[in-house]
Design a protein around this motif. Structure first.
Motif, mmCIF file in Angstrom:
data_model
loop_
_atom_site.group_PDB
_atom_site.id
_atom_site.type_symbol
_atom_site.label_atom_id
_atom_site.label_comp_id
_atom_site.label_asym_id
_atom_site.label_seq_id
_atom_site.Cartn_x
_atom_site.Cartn_y
_atom_site.Cartn_z
ATOM 1 N N LEU A 87 -38.719 -51.019 7.944
ATOM 2 C CA LEU A 87 -37.452 -50.755 8.865
ATOM 3 C C LEU A 87 -37.798 -51.486 10.563
ATOM 4 O O LEU A 87 -37.269 -51.559 11.390
ATOM 5 N N ASP A 88 -39.084 -52.146 10.669
ATOM 6 C CA ASP A 88 -39.763 -52.500 11.754
ATOM 7 C C ASP A 88 -39.543 -51.489 13.029
ATOM 8 O O ASP A 88 -39.200 -51.931 13.884
ATOM 9 N N GLU A 89 -39.911 -50.373 12.970
ATOM 10 C CA GLU A 89 -39.815 -49.200 13.562
ATOM 11 C C GLU A 89 -41.106 -49.494 14.810
ATOM 12 O O GLU A 89 -42.200 -49.984 14.322
ATOM 13 N N ASP A 90 -40.875 -49.178 16.062
ATOM 14 C CA ASP A 90 -41.712 -49.146 16.946
ATOM 15 C C ASP A 90 -42.613 -47.850 16.860
ATOM 16 O O ASP A 90 -42.307 -46.956 17.091
ATOM 17 N N ILE A 91 -43.919 -48.126 16.243
ATOM 18 C CA ILE A 91 -44.914 -46.943 16.169
ATOM 19 C C ILE A 91 -45.853 -46.901 17.523
ATOM 20 O O ILE A 91 -46.594 -47.983 17.503
ATOM 21 N N VAL A 92 -45.584 -46.365 18.437
ATOM 22 C CA VAL A 92 -46.320 -46.081 19.700
ATOM 23 C C VAL A 92 -47.561 -45.484 19.164
ATOM 24 O O VAL A 92 -47.752 -44.093 18.954
ATOM 25 N N THR A 93 -48.722 -46.089 19.290
ATOM 26 C CA THR A 93 -50.121 -45.491 19.029
ATOM 27 C C THR A 93 -50.846 -45.074 20.187
ATOM 28 O O THR A 93 -51.681 -44.171 20.202
ATOM 29 N N ARG A 94 -50.328 -45.694 21.327
ATOM 30 C CA ARG A 94 -51.023 -45.100 22.565
ATOM 31 C C ARG A 94 -50.136 -45.199 23.889
ATOM 32 O O ARG A 94 -49.363 -46.087 23.880
ATOM 33 N N ASN A 95 -50.228 -44.282 24.644
ATOM 34 C CA ASN A 95 -49.346 -44.258 25.891
ATOM 35 C C ASN A 95 -50.162 -43.729 27.165
ATOM 36 O O ASN A 95 -50.285 -42.529 26.918
ATOM 37 N N GLN A 96 -50.453 -44.571 27.856
ATOM 38 C CA GLN A 96 -51.481 -44.235 29.131
ATOM 39 C C GLN A 96 -50.624 -44.307 30.506
ATOM 40 O O GLN A 96 -50.750 -45.665 30.842
ATOM 41 N N GLY A 97 -49.754 -43.382 30.831
ATOM 42 C CA GLY A 97 -48.799 -43.629 32.049
ATOM 43 C C GLY A 97 -47.862 -44.865 31.876
ATOM 44 O O GLY A 97 -47.476 -45.699 32.789
#
Length: 679
Positions: free
Chosen positions: A650-660
Motif C-alpha cells: 500500500l506504500d504506507e508512510d511508516i515513520v520510524t523516527r521523529n525528532q522535532g
C-alpha cells in the motif's frame, strides 16, 4: 566451564545406562530416526517440551511461517506474535543495529532487549549493547520459534524480563540435502541463500550461507532531503555450520559455529555502521532416564558507528571500535521422578565484557576534539529448579531461580585531542543476589477448552552500554549511568485456549506486568538525556490469537492492546502517567494463505501498529501505520519454485523516527521475485 559441563554430561550418560527407562514420551517432531546396522540411533534435536509449557502464554511459529514472509526477515516473522516489538519500526536493513532491542508486552522504553532471545539454547543478544543481531539467524536455517511471554525463571532467566524467544535450528527432517534461493527486487537489491545438509555417519551436518545487498531507499522524505542525504544501503553476509552426531542411543552431540558481518548507511553520506560476530557453541542432549542438556558457548562481537551532524553534515563522532565477548554455559538435568512430575534442575552462567573507543570531531572545522574510552564486565551465575505436576486434567507448575550477579571493572576515560587526560572514572564493583520465580496452573476443562493462569517475577541486569556508553543521535546526547540498578518485573496473567472445531483455535490472555526500576532515556534538557531508573512501567493488556485451517485455506491472526504507563516521582515526576517511548497501544497482524499443495503457497499479511511517541516527553508522534505484505510460491518442477514477495504494497508512510519534525521512514513498496530450490 565448558570442560566441566562436558564431564558432568558424560557422567550423567554413564549413570543413565543403568537407570530404569523413563516413562516420559518424546514427540516425533523432536527426533530424527536413522537406521544403523545393528541399532536404531535417535538424534535428539532438543529436550522435549515440559507439560506446563503452554501455561505461560506460549506461541509457536513453525518453519512455514518463519520462511515465507513478505520481507524474508526474521523480525518480520516475529511481528506476527501479539506483543512482540523492536525498539524502532525499521527492520535490520535500515535501522542502526544498536536500536534492535526486542521486547514483549509493551515493556520497552529504550533500545535494550527486555526479552531473552536464544538460538539453540544460547543467548543471542550482543554482550555489550544487548541488541539482537537478527542477521545472525537467517530464517531459512530455523525450524521452530517458541515465544513465551511473561517473566522467566528457568535457564538464562536473568535476561527474560518480559519473556523468552527460543529460536531452534531446523533438523535434518526439515531440510533437503541441497537448498538455494536467489531473489531480486524492483530497486535491484539481491538476496542469496544456499545450504547443504549431508548425512554424516549416524548424524548429519548443515552448512548454510546468506548474502543480502542493496542500495536501499531514502529514509528522509522528499521535503527533508539535502545534498548529503543518502540511501539506507546495506550489505550483510552470514556463514554457519552445524554438526549433529549421536554418541549412543540416547546421547547427541551438537557443534555450531557462525560468522557474520553487517554494513549499513543511515540517512547521510558517511553515517556508516557495522556489526560483526563470530560465535561457537557445543551442546550435549541426553534423552535417557536422566534427561539432560549441557551447553557451552563463546561469542566475539564488534560494532562501529559514525555520527553525522544533521545541520552541517560533517562527522562529529566516530565510534570506531566496540569489541565485546560473551562466554557462558548451562547444565540442565531432568531426574526420573515419576510419570506425574517433570523436574528440571540446573545452573547457568553468562559473562559479558566489552570496551568502547570513540573519537569526537568539531562539526565546524572537522578537527579531532577528544577521545573517549569506556567499558566493563557483567557476570551472572544462576541456579534454578522447576517442577510440573500432572494431576489428571490439571497441571501445576512452579520454579525458583537464584542469581548471583556482578557488575565490575567499569570505567570511563576522556582525553582531549592532544592526549591530555580530562576524566578518569573507575566505578566500584557491585555484587548481590536476586531471586526470581514463576508459578502457573493449567486445566483442561474439556477436550476443546484449556484454562491457564500464571504469576512470575523476572530480572534484567543493565547492559554495559547502558552503564558506561554515551551516545548521540545528533543533536541529542544521551549519557550513560554507572549507578543503574537491576530491573525487576512482577506480574500475572490469565488465559484460555479454545479449540472451537477441528482446525479452528482461539486464544485470549489478560495480563498485568510491572517493571520496577525500568531503565529509560530520561530528558534532562532539550538536547541532553541520561539513562535513569524510573519508579516503574506498568503494562496491562489483552492478547488475542486465532488460527484456522480448513482444507487449503489458512488464517493466522493476533492482536495486542496494552495500556502502558510510566510511574515516576522526583526527577521522573513530569513523566508520571506518560506512555513509554516507542510503545504502541494497539498492534495487530493477520495472514491469510491458500496452500493447495506442499510446494504452493499464496499469502497476504495485513499488519497495523498504532500511534507511538518518539520520546519520554510525548512531544514527537510516530503516526499509526497499516501495511500489506504478500508471498507467493509456485512449483516449476524438478525441485524448483518461483517465488514472489511484496513489502508494504500500500506504500504506507511508516515513520520510524521523529525528532522535532525531522523524520525517518521505513521500507516503501518493494516487490521481489526469484527462484527457490529444495524448499
Amino acid at each position: 566451564m565448558l570442560l566441566t559441563m562436558c564431564a558432568m554430561a558424560h557422567s550423567l550418560h554413564a549413570n543413565a545406562a543403568h537407570a530404569q527407562s523413563s516413562n516420559e514420551d518424546t514427540s516425533s517432531e523432536d527426533t530424527q530416526v536413522t537406521l544403523a546396522p545393528t541399532e536404531i540411533i535417535v538424534t535428539a534435536e532438543r529436550l522435549p517440551d515440559t507439560p506446563a509449557a503452554p501455561a505461560y502464554g506460549t506461541v509457536v511459529l513453525e518453519r512455514e511461517a518463519i520462511t515465507n514472509t513478505g520481507s524474508g526477515r526474521l523480525e518480520d516473522a516475529l511481528s506476527s506474535v501479539a506483543g512482540f516489538q523492536q525498539f524502532r519500526r525499521s527492520d535490520s536493513r535500515s535501522s542502526n543495529p544498536s536500536a534492535q532491542g526486542a521486547t514483549l508486552r509493551a515493556l520497552g522504553g529504550n533500545a535494550s532487549s527486555r526479552a531473552q532471545v536464544l538460538l539453540d539454547g544460547v543467548p543471542l543478544s550482543d554482550p555489550f549493547f544487548g541488541y539482537i543481531p537478527f542477521n545472525a539467524a537467517p530464517p531459512e536455517t530455523l525450524g521452530r520459534i517458541r515465544v513465551t511471554r511473561g517473566g522467566g525463571a528457568g535457564p538464562f532467566g536473568a535476561g527474560a524480563l518480559a519473556g523468552t524467544i527460543e529460536l531452534e535450528s531446523a533438523g535434518q527432517d526439515a531440510l533437503t540435502p541441497l537448498a538455494a534461493s536467489a531473489l531480486v527486487n524492483d530497486r535491484g537489491e539481491t538476496e542469496l541463500f544456499a545450504s547443504a545438509a549431508p548425512g554424516i555417519g549416524s548424524g548429519y551436518a548443515v552448512v548454510a550461507a546468506r548474502w543480502d545487498r542493496g542500495k536501499g531507499f531514502f529514509t528522509a522524505p522528499d521535503t527533508q532531503r539535502v545534498p548529503a542525504s543518502a540511501r539506507a544501503q546495506y550489505e550483510s553476509w552470514n556463514l554457519s555450520g552445524r554438526l549433529v552426531q549421536p554418541l549412543g542411543s540416547d546421547l547427541t552431540l551438537h557443534l555450531r559455529g557462525a560468522a557474520w558481518d553487517d554494513q549499513r548507511t543511515l540517512r547521510f553520506d558517511g553515517a556508516d555502521s557495522s556489526s560483526e560476530g563470530r560465535d561457537a557453541s557445543i551442546r550435549l542432549v541426553g534423552t535417557g532416564a536422566w534427561q539432560f542438556e549441557a551447553v557451552g558457548y563463546g561469542q566475539w562481537r564488534n560494532f562501529t558507528n559514525v555520527v553525522i551532524s544533521s545541520s552541517r553534515f560533517t562527522r562529529v563522532l566516530d565510534q570506531k571500535d566496540t569489541p565485546s565477548t560473551g562466554l557462558g554455559g548451562k547444565l540442565e538435568v531432568r531426574p526420573p521422578v515419576g510419570a506425574d512430575h517433570a523436574l528440571r534442575v540446573g545452573v547457568d552462567y553468562r559473562r559479558s565484557q566489552g570496551d568502547l573507543s570513540e573519537d569526537r570531531y568539531s562539526a565546524f572545522s572537522g578537527n579531532l576534539t577528544g577521545r573517549r574510552f569506556a567499558g566493563g564486565r557483567n557476570g551472572n551465575l544462576g541456579l534454578f529448579v522447576e517442577d510440573d505436576w500432572t494431576i489428571g486434567r490439571l497441571v501445576l507448575t512452579g520454579g525458583v531461580r537464584f542469581d548471583r550477579y556482578t557488575i565490575a571493572d567499569g570505567y570511563f576515560r576522556e582525553e582531549d585531542a592532544g592526549g591530555t587526560l580530562l576524566t578518569d572514572d573507575r566505578f566500584a564493583t557491585r555484587k548481590g543476589w536476586e531471586t526470581s520465580w514463576r508459578a502457573g496452573v493449567m486445566y483442561d476443562a474439556s477436550a476443546q477448552l484449556r484454562l491457564r493462569a500464571a504469576t512470575y517475577r523476572g530480572l534484567r541486569l543493565p547492559t554495559l552500554n547502558e552503564l558506561y556508553r554515551p551516545f548521540v543521535v545528533f543533536p541529542v546526547v544521551t549519557n550513560a549511568n554507572a549507578a543503574l540498578e537491576n530491573e525487576r518485573l512482577e506480574g500475572f496473567e490469565i488465559g484460555a485456549d479454545w479449540q472451537a472445531a477441528p482446525g479452528i483455535a482461539f486464544s485470549l490472555t489478560a495480563f498485568d506486568n510491572r517493571v520496577e526500576g525500568a531503565i529509560a532515556n530520561v530528558t534532562l534538557a532539550p538536547n541532553v538525556r541520561q539513562r535513569r531508573n524510573l519508579d516503574a512501567i506498568e503494562a496491562r493488556g489483552i492478547e488475542a490469537g486465532a488460527k484456522v485451517e480448513r482444507g487449503a485455506f489458512r488464517l493466522d491472526a493476533s492482536a495486542a492492546y496494552t495500556d502502558a504507563k510510566v510511574q515516576g516521582s522526583g526527577f521522573a515526576a513530569p513523566l508520571d502517567g506518560n506512555r513509554p517511548p516507542q510503545v504502541p497501544q494497539f498492534a495487530a497482524s493477520a495472514t491469510i494463505a491458500w496452500v493447495p499443495g506442499a510446494d504452493t503457497r499464496l499469502a497476504l499479511t495485513l499488519r497495523h501498529v498504532g500511534k507511538q511517541f518518539e520520546d519520554d516527553q510525548q512531544s514527537d508522534v510516530l503516526p499509526a501505520a497499516t501495511t500489506l505484505d504478500a508471498f507467493a510460491q509456485v512449483p516449476l518442477g524438478a525441485g524448483f519454485s518461483v517465488v514472489a514477495r511484496g513489502e508494504n504494497l500500500l506504500d504506507e508512510d511508516i515513520v520510524t523516527r521523529n525528532q522535532g519534525g525531522s523524520v525517518d521512514l521505513g521500507v516503501p513498496r518493494t516487490v521481489w521475485i526469484g527462484l527457490r530450490y529444495g524448499f
